[in-house]
Motif scaffolding. Structure first.
Motif, PDB file in Angstrom:
ATOM      1  N   THR A  60       0.836  -1.210   0.000  1.00 25.57           N
ATOM      2  CA  THR A  60       0.000   0.000   0.000  1.00 25.57           C
ATOM      3  C   THR A  60       0.872   1.262   0.000  1.00 25.57           C
ATOM      4  OG1 THR A  60      -1.390  -1.288   1.467  1.00 25.57           O
ATOM      5  CG2 THR A  60      -2.024   0.997   1.130  1.00 25.57           C
ATOM      6  N   VAL A  61       1.980   1.220   0.715  1.00 27.80           N
ATOM      7  CA  VAL A  61       2.832   2.423   0.756  1.00 27.80           C
ATOM      8  C   VAL A  61       3.523   2.650  -0.590  1.00 27.80           C
ATOM      9  CG1 VAL A  61       3.234   2.614   3.235  1.00 27.80           C
ATOM     10  CG2 VAL A  61       4.789   1.212   1.857  1.00 27.80           C
ATOM     11  N   VAL A  62       3.759   1.566  -1.330  1.00 22.07           N
ATOM     12  CA  VAL A  62       4.360   1.735  -2.661  1.00 22.07           C
ATOM     13  C   VAL A  62       3.335   2.411  -3.579  1.00 22.07           C
ATOM     14  CG1 VAL A  62       5.386   0.545  -4.635  1.00 22.07           C
ATOM     15  CG2 VAL A  62       5.850  -0.270  -2.314  1.00 22.07           C
ATOM     16  N   LYS A  63       2.072   2.006  -3.446  1.00 25.40           N
ATOM     17  CA  LYS A  63       1.026   2.631  -4.266  1.00 25.40           C
ATOM     18  C   LYS A  63       0.918   4.117  -3.929  1.00 25.40           C
ATOM     19  CE  LYS A  63      -1.703  -1.515  -4.991  1.00 25.40           C
ATOM     20  NZ  LYS A  63      -2.543  -2.363  -4.143  1.00 25.40           N
ATOM     21  N   ARG A  64       1.005   4.435  -2.659  1.00 28.68           N
ATOM     22  CA  ARG A  64       0.950   5.849  -2.276  1.00 28.68           C
ATOM     23  C   ARG A  64       2.133   6.598  -2.897  1.00 28.68           C
ATOM     24  NH1 ARG A  64      -1.510   9.355   1.532  1.00 28.68           N
ATOM     25  NH2 ARG A  64      -0.178  11.173   1.796  1.00 28.68           N
ATOM     26  N   ALA A  65       3.296   5.941  -2.880  1.00 29.44           N
ATOM     27  CA  ALA A  65       4.488   6.573  -3.456  1.00 29.44           C
ATOM     28  C   ALA A  65       4.289   6.798  -4.958  1.00 29.44           C
ATOM     29  CB  ALA A  65       5.725   5.713  -3.199  1.00 29.44           C
ATOM     30  N   PHE A  66       3.668   5.850  -5.642  1.00 31.89           N
ATOM     31  CA  PHE A  66       3.341   6.039  -7.071  1.00 31.89           C
ATOM     32  C   PHE A  66       2.446   7.266  -7.219  1.00 31.89           C
ATOM     33  CE2 PHE A  66       3.709   1.221  -8.300  1.00 31.89           C
ATOM     34  CZ  PHE A  66       5.079   1.385  -8.484  1.00 31.89           C
ATOM     35  N   GLY A  67       1.471   7.377  -6.337  1.00 28.64           N
ATOM     36  CA  GLY A  67       0.535   8.503  -6.388  1.00 28.64           C
ATOM     37  C   GLY A  67       1.253   9.827  -6.195  1.00 28.64           C
ATOM     38  N   MET A  68       2.341   9.813  -5.435  1.00 27.18           N
ATOM     39  CA  MET A  68       3.107  11.046  -5.219  1.00 27.18           C
ATOM     40  C   MET A  68       4.053  11.311  -6.393  1.00 27.18           C
ATOM     41  SD  MET A  68       3.976  10.733  -1.108  1.00 27.18           S
ATOM     42  CE  MET A  68       5.041  12.180  -0.971  1.00 27.18           C
ATOM     43  N   GLY A  69       4.360  10.279  -7.173  1.00 26.37           N
ATOM     44  CA  GLY A  69       5.212  10.521  -8.344  1.00 26.37           C
ATOM     45  C   GLY A  69       6.403   9.597  -8.494  1.00 26.37           C
ATOM     46  N   ALA A  70       6.501   8.539  -7.683  1.00 21.24           N
ATOM     47  CA  ALA A  70       7.615   7.593  -7.835  1.00 21.24           C
ATOM     48  C   ALA A  70       7.444   6.830  -9.144  1.00 21.24           C
ATOM     49  CB  ALA A  70       7.659   6.636  -6.654  1.00 21.24           C
ATOM     50  N   ASP A  71       8.554   6.459  -9.763  1.00 26.42           N
ATOM     51  CA  ASP A  71       8.489   5.796 -11.070  1.00 26.42           C
ATOM     52  C   ASP A  71       8.350   4.278 -10.952  1.00 26.42           C
ATOM     53  OD1 ASP A  71       8.958   8.192 -12.772  1.00 26.42           O
ATOM     54  OD2 ASP A  71      10.778   8.271 -11.554  1.00 26.42           O
ATOM     55  N   ASN A  72       9.178   3.672 -10.119  1.00 27.73           N
ATOM     56  CA  ASN A  72       9.148   2.214  -9.969  1.00 27.73           C
ATOM     57  C   ASN A  72       9.087   1.865  -8.496  1.00 27.73           C
ATOM     58  OD1 ASN A  72       9.750   1.501 -12.854  1.00 27.73           O
ATOM     59  ND2 ASN A  72      11.579   2.703 -12.347  1.00 27.73           N
ATOM     60  N   GLY A  73       8.491   0.698  -8.211  1.00 22.26           N
ATOM     61  CA  GLY A  73       8.379   0.303  -6.811  1.00 22.26           C
ATOM     62  C   GLY A  73       8.653  -1.166  -6.611  1.00 22.26           C
ATOM     63  N   LYS A 188      -3.047   6.433 -12.698  1.00 27.49           N
ATOM     64  CA  LYS A 188      -1.977   5.774 -13.465  1.00 27.49           C
ATOM     65  C   LYS A 188      -1.317   4.683 -12.624  1.00 27.49           C
ATOM     66  CE  LYS A 188      -0.298   9.576 -16.113  1.00 27.49           C
ATOM     67  NZ  LYS A 188       0.778  10.532 -15.942  1.00 27.49           N
ATOM     68  N   ALA A 189      -1.218   4.951 -11.323  1.00 26.59           N
ATOM     69  CA  ALA A 189      -0.544   4.001 -10.437  1.00 26.59           C
ATOM     70  C   ALA A 189      -1.253   2.658 -10.426  1.00 26.59           C
ATOM     71  CB  ALA A 189      -0.471   4.569  -9.018  1.00 26.59           C
ATOM     72  N   ALA A 190      -2.584   2.710 -10.593  1.00 25.53           N
ATOM     73  CA  ALA A 190      -3.360   1.474 -10.564  1.00 25.53           C
ATOM     74  C   ALA A 190      -2.870   0.511 -11.639  1.00 25.53           C
ATOM     75  CB  ALA A 190      -4.833   1.792 -10.752  1.00 25.53           C
ATOM     76  N   LYS A 191      -2.322   1.056 -12.733  1.00 27.50           N
ATOM     77  CA  LYS A 191      -1.866   0.205 -13.832  1.00 27.50           C
ATOM     78  C   LYS A 191      -0.404  -0.191 -13.683  1.00 27.50           C
ATOM     79  CE  LYS A 191      -4.835   2.512 -17.119  1.00 27.50           C
ATOM     80  NZ  LYS A 191      -4.475   3.909 -17.372  1.00 27.50           N
ATOM     81  N   LYS A 192       0.293   0.439 -12.742  1.00 24.00           N
ATOM     82  CA  LYS A 192       1.715   0.115 -12.575  1.00 24.00           C
ATOM     83  C   LYS A 192       1.886  -1.201 -11.847  1.00 24.00           C
ATOM     84  CE  LYS A 192       4.135   4.407 -12.632  1.00 24.00           C
ATOM     85  NZ  LYS A 192       5.014   5.322 -12.043  1.00 24.00           N
ATOM     86  N   THR A 193       2.939  -1.908 -12.157  1.00 26.25           N
ATOM     87  CA  THR A 193       3.174  -3.136 -11.402  1.00 26.25           C
ATOM     88  C   THR A 193       4.259  -2.896 -10.351  1.00 26.25           C
ATOM     89  OG1 THR A 193       4.622  -3.779 -13.190  1.00 26.25           O
ATOM     90  CG2 THR A 193       2.475  -4.876 -13.081  1.00 26.25           C
ATOM     91  N   ILE A 194       4.032  -3.511  -9.236  1.00 22.57           N
ATOM     92  CA  ILE A 194       5.013  -3.452  -8.149  1.00 22.57           C
ATOM     93  C   ILE A 194       5.849  -4.720  -8.253  1.00 22.57           C
ATOM     94  CG2 ILE A 194       5.309  -3.447  -5.639  1.00 22.57           C
ATOM     95  CD1 ILE A 194       2.547  -2.084  -5.472  1.00 22.57           C
ATOM     96  N   LYS A 195       7.147  -4.539  -8.315  1.00 24.83           N
ATOM     97  CA  LYS A 195       8.028  -5.707  -8.342  1.00 24.83           C
ATOM     98  C   LYS A 195       7.984  -6.365  -6.957  1.00 24.83           C
ATOM     99  CE  LYS A 195      12.949  -6.554  -8.997  1.00 24.83           C
ATOM    100  NZ  LYS A 195      14.204  -5.816  -9.162  1.00 24.83           N
TER     101      LYS A 195
END
Ligand SMILES: Cc1cc2nc3c(=O)[nH]c(=O)nc-3n(C[C@H](O)[C@H](O)[C@H](O)COP(=O)(O)OP(=O)(O)OC[C@H]3O[C@@H](n4cnc5c(N)ncnc54)[C@H](O)[C@@H]3O)c2cc1C
Lengths: 245, 323
Positions: A60-73, A188-195
């Motif tokens: 969940t914190v990685v998703k929040r980080a995506f929402g703030m603008g992180a590129d990869n998680g 956009k984060a919803a479509k990103k994959t978390i490694k």
């Protein structure tokens, strides 16, 4: 400019019902995003990756980080029973990012729950990076190989230094105002994959938790009983007695 | 016999008082483990400072790090690594301060040992000393046993009381040089950014606001509450200052002001060690917190378990009845 930010999920309420990104890590992520933006403005590349070590659900914190603008998680999934110290956390993160050439690693000054403040400086040592802790200001010229920082000391003093990149900084609260996740980035984060990486070999810890204890009391700690009005009356009486009111 | 090493903290003005707390902690450990104590002063070489420590009866190493100009974590880690590799201390006592936090964890790794942060208490156990450190915002102390050696003990400032000095025979000073040739960190000097205001120093009553306030707008409620007391001011825990709700000069704690008013009322403050370090000189500490387990209650004279807004309105009602 490749930046890695280490983030942690912590309980925000005593009962553990509300979980959030460690408050100090929000400042760390914000600082990394600001640096990336400065590089982008100068026409240079920049990317911010985040990594978290935690049990299932901590992504969940990685998703929040995506929402703030992180590129990869990346989520390093730990055993919820495992309760290692900073030395273990840093060891696992160092193992997971081995071979990724980061120019800058940023962590919060400490976690709200364990309050050790050691993951950053231990990680720096394991990665062979110069390290500055408790950073309250950064400046770096896009393209240059140096970061200038100010470390917060006691008594309102700041220790200023320049570090050759790659380096690691741990960021103190108040350095910036962490942004809220933006709606467009959250979508956009919803479509990103978390490694997702499973933790395999856990490094030996440098310490064992023997038990938890109630802290020592430094004062009598009289607890006022009754209704909230009773408590207000009791305080009022005491302050009258002491001549404060 | 492996000694207990103490890394002396100092600045341009000389030895920093926390050093004496480190020595107090070392004495407890020395008693428990039948070890000797050796103080180390990493710096430019300062015989006068070394004599001050040696005169307390403590063997002292005056460690000149040649090529270091002002504090530099790389130089500290490099030189102390070399010294401790030969000295082989059992424990290394360091302040959990801006300086200690910066070099100690890395030094522990380099020495193949470990480090325990924020130590506030030592418990003697059959297996050897256990070290207590706060967790969960100070609600509990964790007692931990070091599994790696040497173990760096990072001592929470204010936690160990300095005993009065009894007469001691001056101990030996050993001067030592270690050359530092790193180069990835360049010191740029110390900057003083803030002058603390006098408001907190002069107030008889400090009403302090914490994150329990919830919203910035609620500061008005605290201002009104504070106004009920003569010679009062609103102070704050650090997060409120970080968020720009209130100016830095009103921040209480280890990186803010250390206050000693007649009355300190903590409203919605959990009681982290960093905040506590600033308030323990208060005559009377009253805390209002909705969490009965909040750490601040261990350091309060009066504990009020309540929603702070409900409590403040109740108090205002009582005061209206007894003008
Ligand atoms: C190097 C360093 C230096 C620091 N220096 C300082 C310093 O100088 N000063 C400082 O204060 N901090 C300092 N900190 C920060 C410190 O670690 C804590 O994060 C901070 O003190 C927490 O502030 P708080 O108690 O207001 O917030 P929290 O810990 O979030 O506590 C909020 C409290 O409010 C209570 N609460 C919530 N709602 C209500 C309600 N409606 N009614 C009543 N109670 C409620 C909760 O139960 C909780 O106990 C420092 C940290 C570091 C790493």
């Amino acid at each position: 400019m490749k930046i890695l930010v280490c983030i942690k999920q912590v309980n925000e309420t005593p009962d553990g019902h509300t979980q959030a990104m460690n408050r100090f890590d929000e400042y760390a992520l914000e600082e990394a995003l600001c640096i990336k933006e400065r590089f982008k403005e100068a026409g240079l590349d920049g990317g911010v990756d985040v990594i978290t070590l935690g049990p299932e659900g901590a992504e969940t914190v990685v998703k929040r980080a995506f929402g703030m603008g992180a590129d990869n998680g990346c989520h390093l999934v730990s055993d919820p029973k495992q309760n290692g110290s900073s030395a273990v956390t840093a060891g696992l993160i160092a193992g997971a990012v081995k071979g990724c050439a980061y120019d800058l690693v940023v962590t919060g000054i400490m976690s709200q729950d364990r309050m050790e403040g050691q993951t950053g400086p231990i990680l720096a040592e394991l990665m062979g990076l110069a390290c500055a802790t408790g950073v309250v200001a950064t400046s770096l010229v896009p393209g240059a190989a140096v970061i200038e920082v100010e470390r917060e000391m006691e008594k309102g003093e700041r220790d200023c230094l320049a570090m050759t990149l790659p380096a690691l900084i741990t960021v103190q609260a108040g350095i910036n105002s962490p942004r809220y996740p933006s709606l467009s980035k959250v979508l956009k984060a919803a479509k990103k994959t978390i490694k997702t990486l499973a933790v395999e070999a856990v490094p030996a810890d440098t310490q064992t938790l023997v038990r938890l204890e109630a802290p020592l009391k430094s004062r009598s700690g009289r607890v006022l009983g009754g209704t909230v009005d009773d408590k207000a009356v009791a305080l009022f009486d005491l302050l009258r007695e002491r001549g404060i009111l | 016999m492996r000694p207990i090493a103490v890394v002396v903290e100092h600045d341009a003005g000389g030895i920093i008082p926390v050093t004496h707390e480190l020595l107090a902690c070392a004495r407890i450990l020395a008693d428990q483990t039948q070890s000797s104590i050796v103080a180390v002063i990493p710096g430019k070489g300062d015989p006068a400072m070394a004599k001050q420590i040696a005169d307390l009866g403590i063997e002292t190493v005056d460690l000149a790090i040649i090529g270091m100009d002002g504090y530099n974590s790389e130089a500290y880690k490099g030189a102390l690594f070399q010294l401790f590799t030969t000295l082989a201390p059992l424990y290394i006592i360091v302040g959990h301060t801006a300086t200690g936090r910066d070099f100690a964890p890395g030094l522990g790794v380099r020495l193949g040992g470990g480090s325990i942060a924020g130590v506030n208490h030592i418990v003697s156990d059959q297996t050897g000393p256990l070290f207590s450190r706060p967790v969960l915002n100070g609600v509990k102390n964790a007692l931990v046993r070091p599994d790696a050696s040497p173990c760096i003990i990072m001592v929470q400032p204010g936690a160990f009381r300095v005993q009065g000095t009894s007469f001691a025979c001056p101990a030996r000073v050993t001067a030592m040089d270690i050359r530092f040739t790193g180069g990835t960190i360049q010191p740029l000097g110390i900057k003083t950014v803030t002058t603390q205001g006098e408001d907190l120093d002069q107030a008889a009553v400090i009403v302090a606001a914490g994150r329990g306030l919830g919203e910035r707008e609620n500061l008005d409620i605290l201002e009104r509450f504070a106004a009920l007391f003569p010679n009062s001011v609103v102070g704050a825990s650090r997060p409120l200052v970080d968020d720009g709700w209130i100016e830095y000069r009103f921040q209480v704690g280890i990186t803010g002001a250390r206050v000693s008013p007649k009355l300190y009322i903590a409203c919605g403050i959990s009681g982290s060690s960093q905040h506590l370090a600033g308030i323990l000189g208060s005559e009377l500490i009253v805390s209002v917190n909705s969490d009965p387990n909040a750490a601040i209650f261990n350091h309060s004279d009066l504990c009020i378990v309540a929603d702070l807004f409900e409590f403040i309105s109740a108090f205002e009602r009582i005061l209206q009845r007894h003008p």
